[in-house]
Write a protein that holds these residues in place. Structure first.
Motif, PDB file in Angstrom:
ATOM      1  N   THR A 162       2.432   7.836  -0.663  1.00  0.00           N
ATOM      2  CA  THR A 162       1.645   6.599  -0.646  1.00  0.00           C
ATOM      3  C   THR A 162       0.771   6.472  -1.899  1.00  0.00           C
ATOM      4  O   THR A 162       0.384   5.376  -2.274  1.00  0.00           O
ATOM      5  N   THR A 163       0.460   7.610  -2.541  1.00  0.00           N
ATOM      6  CA  THR A 163      -0.337   7.576  -3.771  1.00  0.00           C
ATOM      7  C   THR A 163       0.469   8.218  -4.896  1.00  0.00           C
ATOM      8  O   THR A 163       1.022   9.307  -4.736  1.00  0.00           O
ATOM      9  N   GLY A 189      -0.287  -3.042  -2.578  1.00  0.00           N
ATOM     10  CA  GLY A 189      -1.103  -1.902  -3.003  1.00  0.00           C
ATOM     11  C   GLY A 189      -2.001  -2.229  -4.183  1.00  0.00           C
ATOM     12  O   GLY A 189      -2.031  -3.359  -4.652  1.00  0.00           O
ATOM     13  N   GLU A 225       8.003   9.104   1.127  1.00  0.00           N
ATOM     14  CA  GLU A 225       6.748   8.795   1.839  1.00  0.00           C
ATOM     15  C   GLU A 225       5.508   9.092   1.006  1.00  0.00           C
ATOM     16  O   GLU A 225       4.461   9.484   1.545  1.00  0.00           O
ATOM     17  N   ASP A 254       7.184  -3.468  -1.552  1.00  0.00           N
ATOM     18  CA  ASP A 254       7.286  -2.149  -0.921  1.00  0.00           C
ATOM     19  C   ASP A 254       6.161  -1.939   0.096  1.00  0.00           C
ATOM     20  O   ASP A 254       5.037  -2.395  -0.099  1.00  0.00           O
ATOM     21  N   GLN A 255       6.504  -1.240   1.177  1.00  0.00           N
ATOM     22  CA  GLN A 255       5.523  -0.991   2.245  1.00  0.00           C
ATOM     23  C   GLN A 255       4.936   0.419   2.184  1.00  0.00           C
ATOM     24  O   GLN A 255       4.004   0.732   2.922  1.00  0.00           O
ATOM     25  N   VAL A 256       5.480   1.307   1.371  1.00  0.00           N
ATOM     26  CA  VAL A 256       5.077   2.724   1.392  1.00  0.00           C
ATOM     27  C   VAL A 256       3.995   3.029   0.348  1.00  0.00           C
ATOM     28  O   VAL A 256       2.952   3.608   0.665  1.00  0.00           O
ATOM     29  N   VAL A 257       4.244   2.660  -0.889  1.00  0.00           N
ATOM     30  CA  VAL A 257       3.333   3.015  -1.986  1.00  0.00           C
ATOM     31  C   VAL A 257       2.110   2.091  -1.939  1.00  0.00           C
ATOM     32  O   VAL A 257       2.232   0.875  -2.064  1.00  0.00           O
ATOM     33  N   LYS A 258       0.937   2.691  -1.708  1.00  0.00           N
ATOM     34  CA  LYS A 258      -0.292   1.895  -1.519  1.00  0.00           C
ATOM     35  C   LYS A 258      -1.190   1.905  -2.752  1.00  0.00           C
ATOM     36  O   LYS A 258      -2.015   1.021  -2.938  1.00  0.00           O
ATOM     37  N   GLU A 259      -1.088   2.995  -3.550  1.00  0.00           N
ATOM     38  CA  GLU A 259      -1.986   3.101  -4.704  1.00  0.00           C
ATOM     39  C   GLU A 259      -1.262   3.773  -5.860  1.00  0.00           C
ATOM     40  O   GLU A 259      -0.669   4.838  -5.689  1.00  0.00           O
ATOM     41  N   MET A 313       5.171  -3.147  -5.887  1.00  0.00           N
ATOM     42  CA  MET A 313       4.222  -3.057  -4.771  1.00  0.00           C
ATOM     43  C   MET A 313       4.105  -4.363  -3.994  1.00  0.00           C
ATOM     44  O   MET A 313       3.604  -4.371  -2.873  1.00  0.00           O
TER      45      MET A 313
END
Ligand code: ADP
Length: 170
Positions: free
Chosen positions: A109-110, A2, A107, A143-148, A140
């Motif tokens: 992501t931001t 991310g 879940e 981890d695959q969930v948190v993108k930003e 990050m």
């Protein structure tokens, strides 16, 4: 992997899946960013927080965002600075890590963070900034969930400290 953004602003205005609250262990509100979040979210936030029966320093608990633009609030009490030999660094690391874990589990992501513990809890800014950015970056990387993740700095001194450390981190 991310991305991390650093901005100057008011975290109560940010539209993300979750904002993090630099709470105290009662989770019943306080000054600084905690007071601002409760004021903007409205009384239902306090009502939900009452059902959580507090939170130990370095742990994190999630609620809804109510009247905030953010969907959730992740409440984490950071450490109070007592000179540096009271496990402060580990506890601050735990606050960032556990907040990110709550985000991923839900879940989100931001995610937006304030500068935990560097207000009335008096954690030295330059030390806190390094822990914040390295913990977020390292999380990050796997981890695959948190993108930003957005670091929302309220004042210019905090903003410049995060920008400087971010550039040094490479
Ligand atoms: P702590 O008790 O963890 O030190 P504070 O709320 O006193 O928490 O301060 C943490 C940081 O949050 C400080 O840099 C403070 O300036 C900042 N802050 C205060 N209000 C806001 C807000 N509305 N949005 C983002 N950051 C804020």
């Amino acid at each position: 992997m991310g991305i991390i953004k650093i901005i100057q602003g008011d975290i109560t205005k940010i539209k993300v899946d979750a904002i993090v609250n630099a709470a105290n262990t009662t989770l019943l509100g306080g000054g600084g960013v905690d007071g601002a979040i409760h004021k903007a979210a409205g009384p239902k936030l306090l009502a939900e927080c009452r059902t959580l029966h507090g939170c130990p320093t370095g742990e994190a608990k999630i609620t809804k965002g109510y009247l905030l633009p953010a969907k959730h609030v992740i409440h984490t009490p950071g450490p109070i600075w007592h000179g540096g030999d009271h496990n402060e660094a580990q506890l601050l690391y735990n606050s960032y890590l556990n907040s990110l874990k709550r985000a991923a589990e839900n879940e989100c992501t931001t995610v937006a963070f304030p500068s935990i513990s560097t207000g009335v809890y008096h954690y030295p800014l330059d030390q806190a900034v390094k822990i914040a950015l390295t913990t977020i970056r390292d999380f990050m990387q796997t981890d695959q969930v948190v993108k930003e993740v957005v670091m929302v700095c309220f004042d210019v001194t905090t903003f410049e400290a995060y920008q400087r450390a971010y550039q040094e981190l490479g």
